[in-house]
Design a protein around this motif. Structure first.
Motif, PDB file in Angstrom:
ATOM      1  N   LEU A  64       5.688 -32.551  63.013  1.00  0.00           N
ATOM      2  CA  LEU A  64       6.082 -33.846  63.563  1.00  0.00           C
ATOM      3  C   LEU A  64       7.505 -33.809  64.099  1.00  0.00           C
ATOM      4  O   LEU A  64       7.786 -34.318  65.197  1.00  0.00           O
ATOM      5  CB  LEU A  64       5.936 -34.930  62.494  1.00  0.00           C
ATOM      6  CG  LEU A  64       6.323 -36.352  62.925  1.00  0.00           C
ATOM      7  CD1 LEU A  64       5.446 -36.803  64.091  1.00  0.00           C
ATOM      8  CD2 LEU A  64       6.196 -37.321  61.757  1.00  0.00           C
ATOM      9  N   SER A  65       8.427 -33.215  63.342  1.00  0.00           N
ATOM     10  CA  SER A  65       9.817 -33.152  63.800  1.00  0.00           C
ATOM     11  C   SER A  65       9.928 -32.303  65.058  1.00  0.00           C
ATOM     12  O   SER A  65      10.737 -32.595  65.948  1.00  0.00           O
ATOM     13  CB  SER A  65      10.720 -32.598  62.692  1.00  0.00           C
ATOM     14  OG  SER A  65      10.368 -31.273  62.351  1.00  0.00           O
ATOM     15  N   ASN A  66       9.112 -31.249  65.158  1.00  0.00           N
ATOM     16  CA  ASN A  66       9.112 -30.437  66.383  1.00  0.00           C
ATOM     17  C   ASN A  66       8.621 -31.238  67.581  1.00  0.00           C
ATOM     18  O   ASN A  66       9.151 -31.128  68.694  1.00  0.00           O
ATOM     19  CB  ASN A  66       8.243 -29.200  66.186  1.00  0.00           C
ATOM     20  CG  ASN A  66       8.901 -28.157  65.296  1.00  0.00           C
ATOM     21  OD1 ASN A  66      10.124 -28.134  65.150  1.00  0.00           O
ATOM     22  ND2 ASN A  66       8.095 -27.307  64.690  1.00  0.00           N
ATOM     23  N   LYS A  67       7.596 -32.061  67.364  1.00  0.00           N
ATOM     24  CA  LYS A  67       7.085 -32.909  68.451  1.00  0.00           C
ATOM     25  C   LYS A  67       8.132 -33.935  68.872  1.00  0.00           C
ATOM     26  O   LYS A  67       8.306 -34.198  70.067  1.00  0.00           O
ATOM     27  CB  LYS A  67       5.810 -33.608  68.001  1.00  0.00           C
ATOM     28  CG  LYS A  67       4.604 -32.689  67.877  1.00  0.00           C
ATOM     29  CD  LYS A  67       3.368 -33.466  67.440  1.00  0.00           C
ATOM     30  CE  LYS A  67       2.156 -32.541  67.321  1.00  0.00           C
ATOM     31  NZ  LYS A  67       0.940 -33.274  66.863  1.00  0.00           N
ATOM     32  N   PRO A  74      14.299 -36.394  60.604  1.00  0.00           N
ATOM     33  CA  PRO A  74      12.888 -36.516  60.203  1.00  0.00           C
ATOM     34  C   PRO A  74      12.392 -35.297  59.436  1.00  0.00           C
ATOM     35  O   PRO A  74      11.566 -35.431  58.531  1.00  0.00           O
ATOM     36  CB  PRO A  74      12.143 -36.688  61.533  1.00  0.00           C
ATOM     37  CG  PRO A  74      13.077 -36.196  62.581  1.00  0.00           C
ATOM     38  CD  PRO A  74      14.449 -36.483  62.069  1.00  0.00           C
ATOM     39  N   ARG A  75      12.895 -34.107  59.795  1.00  0.00           N
ATOM     40  CA  ARG A  75      12.465 -32.894  59.091  1.00  0.00           C
ATOM     41  C   ARG A  75      12.771 -32.966  57.598  1.00  0.00           C
ATOM     42  O   ARG A  75      11.978 -32.547  56.756  1.00  0.00           O
ATOM     43  CB  ARG A  75      13.146 -31.670  59.722  1.00  0.00           C
ATOM     44  CG  ARG A  75      13.017 -30.380  58.915  1.00  0.00           C
ATOM     45  CD  ARG A  75      11.572 -29.934  58.828  1.00  0.00           C
ATOM     46  NE  ARG A  75      11.405 -28.881  57.840  1.00  0.00           N
ATOM     47  CZ  ARG A  75      10.963 -29.077  56.610  1.00  0.00           C
ATOM     48  NH1 ARG A  75      10.675 -30.296  56.195  1.00  0.00           N
ATOM     49  NH2 ARG A  75      10.801 -28.056  55.791  1.00  0.00           N
ATOM     50  N   ILE A  76      13.928 -33.505  57.274  1.00  0.00           N
ATOM     51  CA  ILE A  76      14.335 -33.577  55.876  1.00  0.00           C
ATOM     52  C   ILE A  76      13.796 -34.827  55.193  1.00  0.00           C
ATOM     53  O   ILE A  76      13.251 -34.771  54.084  1.00  0.00           O
ATOM     54  CB  ILE A  76      15.874 -33.552  55.763  1.00  0.00           C
ATOM     55  CG1 ILE A  76      16.419 -32.203  56.229  1.00  0.00           C
ATOM     56  CG2 ILE A  76      16.317 -33.828  54.322  1.00  0.00           C
ATOM     57  CD1 ILE A  76      17.924 -32.126  56.252  1.00  0.00           C
ATOM     58  N   MET A  77      13.911 -35.962  55.867  1.00  0.00           N
ATOM     59  CA  MET A  77      13.675 -37.227  55.183  1.00  0.00           C
ATOM     60  C   MET A  77      12.207 -37.593  55.018  1.00  0.00           C
ATOM     61  O   MET A  77      11.865 -38.331  54.098  1.00  0.00           O
ATOM     62  CB  MET A  77      14.418 -38.360  55.900  1.00  0.00           C
ATOM     63  CG  MET A  77      15.924 -38.306  55.715  1.00  0.00           C
ATOM     64  SD  MET A  77      16.441 -38.227  53.968  1.00  0.00           S
ATOM     65  CE  MET A  77      15.756 -39.752  53.320  1.00  0.00           C
ATOM     66  N   PHE A  78      11.306 -37.107  55.845  1.00  0.00           N
ATOM     67  CA  PHE A  78       9.891 -37.402  55.635  1.00  0.00           C
ATOM     68  C   PHE A  78       9.400 -36.833  54.298  1.00  0.00           C
ATOM     69  O   PHE A  78       8.788 -37.548  53.501  1.00  0.00           O
ATOM     70  CB  PHE A  78       9.052 -36.870  56.802  1.00  0.00           C
ATOM     71  CG  PHE A  78       9.200 -37.667  58.074  1.00  0.00           C
ATOM     72  CD1 PHE A  78       9.803 -38.917  58.072  1.00  0.00           C
ATOM     73  CD2 PHE A  78       8.744 -37.160  59.279  1.00  0.00           C
ATOM     74  CE1 PHE A  78       9.952 -39.654  59.243  1.00  0.00           C
ATOM     75  CE2 PHE A  78       8.875 -37.882  60.457  1.00  0.00           C
ATOM     76  CZ  PHE A  78       9.491 -39.131  60.435  1.00  0.00           C
ATOM     77  N   PRO A  79       9.642 -35.550  54.014  1.00  0.00           N
ATOM     78  CA  PRO A  79       9.253 -35.025  52.700  1.00  0.00           C
ATOM     79  C   PRO A  79      10.006 -35.688  51.547  1.00  0.00           C
ATOM     80  O   PRO A  79       9.444 -35.896  50.467  1.00  0.00           O
ATOM     81  CB  PRO A  79       9.584 -33.538  52.787  1.00  0.00           C
ATOM     82  CG  PRO A  79       9.606 -33.222  54.236  1.00  0.00           C
ATOM     83  CD  PRO A  79      10.131 -34.468  54.899  1.00  0.00           C
ATOM     84  N   VAL A  80      11.275 -36.011  51.773  1.00  0.00           N
ATOM     85  CA  VAL A  80      12.059 -36.684  50.729  1.00  0.00           C
ATOM     86  C   VAL A  80      11.436 -38.039  50.395  1.00  0.00           C
ATOM     87  O   VAL A  80      11.265 -38.394  49.213  1.00  0.00           O
ATOM     88  CB  VAL A  80      13.524 -36.863  51.182  1.00  0.00           C
ATOM     89  CG1 VAL A  80      14.253 -37.866  50.282  1.00  0.00           C
ATOM     90  CG2 VAL A  80      14.253 -35.523  51.151  1.00  0.00           C
ATOM     91  N   ALA A  81      11.101 -38.815  51.417  1.00  0.00           N
ATOM     92  CA  ALA A  81      10.479 -40.123  51.192  1.00  0.00           C
ATOM     93  C   ALA A  81       9.161 -39.974  50.439  1.00  0.00           C
ATOM     94  O   ALA A  81       8.861 -40.737  49.518  1.00  0.00           O
ATOM     95  CB  ALA A  81      10.257 -40.835  52.522  1.00  0.00           C
ATOM     96  N   ALA A  82       8.371 -38.967  50.818  1.00  0.00           N
ATOM     97  CA  ALA A  82       7.093 -38.738  50.134  1.00  0.00           C
ATOM     98  C   ALA A  82       7.319 -38.388  48.664  1.00  0.00           C
ATOM     99  O   ALA A  82       6.569 -38.839  47.789  1.00  0.00           O
ATOM    100  CB  ALA A  82       6.326 -37.617  50.839  1.00  0.00           C
ATOM    101  N   SER A  83       8.339 -37.591  48.377  1.00  0.00           N
ATOM    102  CA  SER A  83       8.612 -37.215  46.984  1.00  0.00           C
ATOM    103  C   SER A  83       9.062 -38.418  46.159  1.00  0.00           C
ATOM    104  O   SER A  83       8.742 -38.517  44.965  1.00  0.00           O
ATOM    105  CB  SER A  83       9.670 -36.114  46.932  1.00  0.00           C
ATOM    106  OG  SER A  83      10.966 -36.609  47.237  1.00  0.00           O
ATOM    107  N   MET A  84       9.800 -39.340  46.784  1.00  0.00           N
ATOM    108  CA  MET A  84      10.228 -40.545  46.071  1.00  0.00           C
ATOM    109  C   MET A  84       9.047 -41.467  45.786  1.00  0.00           C
ATOM    110  O   MET A  84       8.953 -42.067  44.706  1.00  0.00           O
ATOM    111  CB  MET A  84      11.294 -41.283  46.878  1.00  0.00           C
ATOM    112  CG  MET A  84      12.616 -40.542  46.970  1.00  0.00           C
ATOM    113  SD  MET A  84      13.404 -40.291  45.359  1.00  0.00           S
ATOM    114  CE  MET A  84      13.823 -41.981  44.916  1.00  0.00           C
TER     115      MET A  84
END
Length: 387
Positions: A377-380, A109-119
Motif C-alpha cells: 500500500l505504501s508503495n502504491k 503509512p509504511r510504519i503507522m499502518f502496522p503500528v495502528a493494527a498492533s494497537m
C-alpha cells in the motif's frame, strides 16, 4: 523501528548479500523480547546485590559484556543505525532525488499502518482478558478505545511519551529520524563534502542527550556512503578488535534499581563519578553500538551467520514481532502474578518460552496480513503521489 526486508531483498543479489542485515535485525528483535520477559516476569535476574551462588551468577552476567543477552537498548541502537543505512542506500548508489521524495511520502503509512493494527490487536486482546480472566486492564471499552486512538494518532508518531504498547516509544524516533535522513540527503547528498556536513549534524545531536538517538540514523547514512552500500573490507584482526571494543562499550550497564552502577568489567566507570551516570552510560552505549555495527558491515562471518534460514525467518517477522509481543507479555504476566505470586527461575523460563511460542505465530500472521500489505500500500501511495 520498521522492517527493512523489502529494501534489502532487492539488493541482495547485487550488493554483497545485504540480507544479513535483516538477519541482524531479527536477532536484535528477539533480544528485545527476552529483555521484556525479564522486565515483567522476573526482574531480579538483573539484581547484582543478591547473596550466594545466584547472586554471583547475576553479577558475572550483569557486569560483563554477557549482559547483551538482555540488553534491549543495544538492539534499539542497531535498529536506528539500520534505518539510516537502508533508507540512504538507494540514493547513495544513484544520486536520484526521486528516491528521497518517494521515501518521504511512503514512510508514515509504511510504519503507522502496522503500528495502528498492533494497537487495535492489544485493545481487543486485553479487552477479552478483562472479561475472561479478570485482568481489569481497561477502565471501559469506549473510553479505552478513545485512549488507544489518541495514542495511534498523536502520541506514538509525534511524542516520546511512555505508551501502553511500551516498545513503541521508538516509533516517534523512527519517524523523525527517517525524515532527518531524507533531509540531510536532499541538502548535502550530492556534495563532495557531504561526509563533513553529516559529521557536523551528527555532532549536534550527539551533544544533546534527549536527541542523541538521531546520531545513530546519521551514522547509518555515513557508514552506507563510506562503504558504498556495505562493501567494507578490513583485516579480520581489526574487525575483531572493533567488535570487542564495540560490544564492551555498548553493554555498559544502564542505571537500574538493585544493580551495581560500577563494577566488574565496568569498574573504570568510577572515573566518571562526578558526571551524570545516565548520560555517561547512554553515550557509551551509543558509541559502542556504532563501533559494533561497523565491525559487522561486510563481514564474511556476519554474512554467513546471519543469513541462515532461522536468521532470515527472524528478520522477516521482526517488525510484527516487535509490535505485538507486549500484548502477549501483559496477559501472561497477569496470570503469573495473580496465580503464583513470586516467580521462580523455572517458572520464568516456562513463561518466556510460552511468550515466544505464542508471539511468533502472531507475528507470522501480522507479517502476512498486515505488514506485507502495508508495504504494498505504501508503495502504491508513493507511486501515485510521486508521478
Amino acid at each position: 523501528m520498521t522492517s527493512v526486508i523489502d529494501a534489502i531483498r532487492k539488493d541482495e543479489a547485487t550488493n554483497n548479500n545485504l540480507g544479513y542485515l535483516d538477519g541482524l535485525r531479527g536477532i536484535c528483535c528477539f533480544l528485545v523480547v527476552i529483555e521484556h520477559c525479564i522486565n515483567f516476569y522476573k526482574p531480579d535476574i538483573r539484581f547484582t546485590e543478591l547473596e550466594g551462588f545466584a547472586g554471583m551468577i547475576r553479577r558475572v552476567v550483569s557486569l560483563s559484556p554477557l549482559n547483551f543477552i538482555y540488553s534491549g537498548d543495544i538492539s534499539v541502537a542497531i535498529f536506528f543505525i539500520l534505518s539510516g543505512f537502508v533508507l540512504s542506500l538507494k540514493f547513495n548508489k544513484t544520486k536520484n532525488y526521486e528516491y528521497i521524495v518517494s521515501g518521504v511520502v511512503k514512510r508514515y503509512p509504511r510504519i503507522m499502518f502496522p503500528v495502528a493494527a498492533s494497537m487495535l490487536f492489544m485493545f481487543f486482546i486485553l479487552l477479552l482478558s478483562d472479561k475472561f480472566i479478570g485482568h481489569n486492564f481497561w477502565s471501559g471499552a469506549w473510553d479505552s478505545f478513545l485512549f488507544i486512538f489518541n495514542q495511534i494518532m498523536v502520541e506514538i508518531p509525534f511524542t516520546h511519551n511512555a505508551l501502553t504498547n511500551y516498545p513503541l516509544w521508538t516509533i516517534s524516533y523512527e519517524l523523525f529520524g527517517s525524515f532527518l535522513v531524507f533531509a540531510i540527503l536532499a541538502i548535502f547528498g550530492t556534495s563532495k563534502y557531504r561526509i563533513y556536513f553529516y559529521l557536523i549534524v551528527m555532532a549536534y545531536f550527539f551533544a544533546s542527550l534527549e536527541n542523541v538517538y538521531y546520531t545513530l540514523f546519521i551514522f547509518g547514512v555515513i557508514i552506507c556512503d563510506l562503504t558504498k552500500g556495505g562493501n567494507f573490507t578490513i583485516s579480520p584482526g581489526l574487525r575483531l578488535i572493533l567488535f570487542v571494543v564495540g560490544l564492551f562499550l555498548a553493554t555498559t550497564p544502564f542505571p537500574r534499581d538493585n544493580v551495581i552502577p560500577h563494577g566488574g568489567f565496568y569498574i573504570y566507570l568510577e572515573l566518571f563519578k562526578a558526571y551524570n551516570y545516565v548520560q555517561v552510560s547512554r553515550y557509551l552505549e551509543i558509541i559502542g553500538s556504532m563501533i559494533l555495527f561497523a565491525s559487522l558491515v561486510g563481514s564474511t562471518l556476519s554474512i554467513k551467520m546471519l543469513t541462515t534460514p532461522l536468521m532470515r525467518f527472524l528478520g522477516k517477522i521482526s517488525f510484527p514481532l516487535y509490535l505485538t509481543h507486549a500484548t502477549i507479555i501483559y496477559v501472561i504476566s497477569f496470570v503469573l502474578k495473580s496465580k503464583y505470586g513470586e516467580v521462580g527461575f523455572s517458572m520464568f523460563l516456562a513463561a518466556s518460552l510460552l511468550t515466544v511460542c505464542i508471539s511468533i505465530p502472531v507475528a507470522i500472521f501480522f507479517e502476512r496480513y498486515i505488514d506485507m500489505p502495508s508495504i504494498k500500500l505504501s508503495n502504491k501511495v508513493g507511486k501515485l503521489l510521486c508521478k
